[in-house]
Design a protein around this motif. Structure first.
Motif, mmCIF file in Angstrom:
data_model
loop_
_atom_site.group_PDB
_atom_site.id
_atom_site.type_symbol
_atom_site.label_atom_id
_atom_site.label_comp_id
_atom_site.label_asym_id
_atom_site.label_seq_id
_atom_site.Cartn_x
_atom_site.Cartn_y
_atom_site.Cartn_z
ATOM 1 N N TYR A 168 -10.320 14.307 3.400
ATOM 2 C CA TYR A 168 -10.972 12.730 3.327
ATOM 3 C C TYR A 168 -11.051 12.231 4.718
ATOM 4 O O TYR A 168 -9.254 11.958 5.575
ATOM 5 N N THR A 169 -11.802 11.288 5.920
ATOM 6 C CA THR A 169 -11.627 10.530 6.795
ATOM 7 C C THR A 169 -10.758 8.911 6.963
ATOM 8 O O THR A 169 -11.766 8.534 6.560
ATOM 9 N N TYR A 170 -9.676 8.927 7.117
ATOM 10 C CA TYR A 170 -8.950 7.565 6.736
ATOM 11 C C TYR A 170 -9.629 6.254 8.024
ATOM 12 O O TYR A 170 -9.942 7.048 8.834
ATOM 13 N N PRO A 171 -10.538 5.559 7.450
ATOM 14 C CA PRO A 171 -10.739 4.379 8.185
ATOM 15 C C PRO A 171 -9.527 3.663 9.149
ATOM 16 O O PRO A 171 -8.562 3.963 8.988
ATOM 17 N N TRP A 180 0.966 -1.577 -0.432
ATOM 18 C CA TRP A 180 0.139 0.151 0.109
ATOM 19 C C TRP A 180 0.911 0.956 -0.457
ATOM 20 O O TRP A 180 1.658 1.326 0.518
ATOM 21 N N HIS A 181 0.403 2.417 -0.706
ATOM 22 C CA HIS A 181 1.019 3.907 -0.526
ATOM 23 C C HIS A 181 1.444 3.926 0.930
ATOM 24 O O HIS A 181 0.287 4.188 1.826
ATOM 25 N N GLU A 182 2.204 4.370 0.935
ATOM 26 C CA GLU A 182 2.969 5.024 2.871
ATOM 27 C C GLU A 182 2.151 6.616 2.747
ATOM 28 O O GLU A 182 2.777 7.419 2.410
ATOM 29 N N GLY A 183 0.907 6.679 3.928
ATOM 30 C CA GLY A 183 0.708 8.117 3.918
ATOM 31 C C GLY A 183 -0.301 8.485 2.958
ATOM 32 O O GLY A 183 -0.189 7.891 1.292
ATOM 33 N N PRO A 184 -1.108 9.728 2.964
ATOM 34 C CA PRO A 184 -1.782 9.606 1.351
ATOM 35 C C PRO A 184 -1.677 9.992 0.490
ATOM 36 O O PRO A 184 0.225 10.510 -0.317
ATOM 37 N N THR A 185 -1.931 9.312 -0.863
ATOM 38 C CA THR A 185 -1.528 9.441 -1.979
ATOM 39 C C THR A 185 -1.004 11.161 -2.622
ATOM 40 O O THR A 185 -2.448 11.782 -1.877
ATOM 41 N N GLN A 186 -0.872 11.434 -3.680
ATOM 42 C CA GLN A 186 -1.426 12.827 -4.181
ATOM 43 C C GLN A 186 -2.513 13.139 -4.193
ATOM 44 O O GLN A 186 -3.145 14.549 -3.927
#
Ligand SMILES: [Zn+2]
Ligand SMILES: [Zn+2]
Length: 151
Positions: free
Chosen positions: A40-43, A28-34
Motif C-alpha cells: 500500500y502506498t500512503y497518500p 491515528w495509528h503511528e506508522g503502518p498498522t499490522q
C-alpha cells in the motif's frame, strides 16, 4: 534547529492529533498498522475523521499540549546564560551576576498519552482505524482517502 520530537503513543500505538479545521482531537495509528497491505502506498495527506478536512501528514496536526511541549524543548536547547543585574542601590561594587534560570536547560516532562476515545474503522480502508472522541458521531471520514462512513 532540528530537535527530535517523540510523541507518546497510547497502549494501542495511537498518537493524539488535532485538526486545525474543526479544532477537535482524534488519534491515528503511528506508522503502518499490522493489517496494512505491504504494497500500500500512503497518500501525502490525511483526512480528519471528524470533519473531512485534509492536511499534509507532517502538517499542522499538533495538539495544544504537543505545541507547548515542543516550545519547551526548543527553549531547553537554547544554550547560554542570562545576566542578572544587581539593583546596585546597596552595593555599588557588586558585579553583574550570571545565573541560569531554571526554565532554560531543563527538558520538559515527557507527554503521556492516556487510553481514551473509541476506535472506529472505515469500510474502504478497514485496516486503518482511528480513535475519535466518545461524544463524536458518524459519519466519519477515512484517514487515508476521505471517504465517509457510518458505524
Ligand atoms: Zn477536522
Ligand atoms: Zn479509505
Amino acid at each position: 534547529m532540528n530537535i527530535p520530537i517523540e510523541l507518546p503513543l497510547d497502549s494501542d500505538g495511537f498518537v493524539r492529533r488535532r485538526c486545525s479545521s474543526c479544532e477537535r482531537d482524534f488519534k491515528w495509528h503511528e506508522g503502518p498498522t499490522q493489517g496494512a497491505p505491504a504494497d500500500y502506498t500512503y497518500p501525502n495527506v490525511h483526512w480528519c475523521p471528524l470533519c473531512g478536512a485534509s492536511e499534509a501528514i507532517d502538517g499542522a496536526w499538533w495538539t495544544a499540549e504537543q505545541k507547548e511541549y515542543i516550545q519547551k524543548l526548543v527553549e531547553a536547547q537554547i544554550p547560554g546564560l542570562v545576566a542578572v543585574e544587581p539593583d546596585g542601590t546597596t552595593n555599588k561594587n557588586a558585579n553583574s551576576r550570571f545565573e541560569s534560570p531554571s526554565s532554560i536547560g531543563t527538558q520538559p516532562a515527557p507527554l503521556v498519552e492516556r487510553d481514551d476515545m473509541q476506535m472506529v474503522a472505515p469500510v474502504c480502508h478497514p485496516w486503518e482505524p482511528v480513535k475519535v472522541p466518545l461524544d463524536s458521531s458518524a459519519p466519519y471520514f477515512c484517514l487515508l482517502c476521505g471517504q465517509t462512513y457510518s458505524l
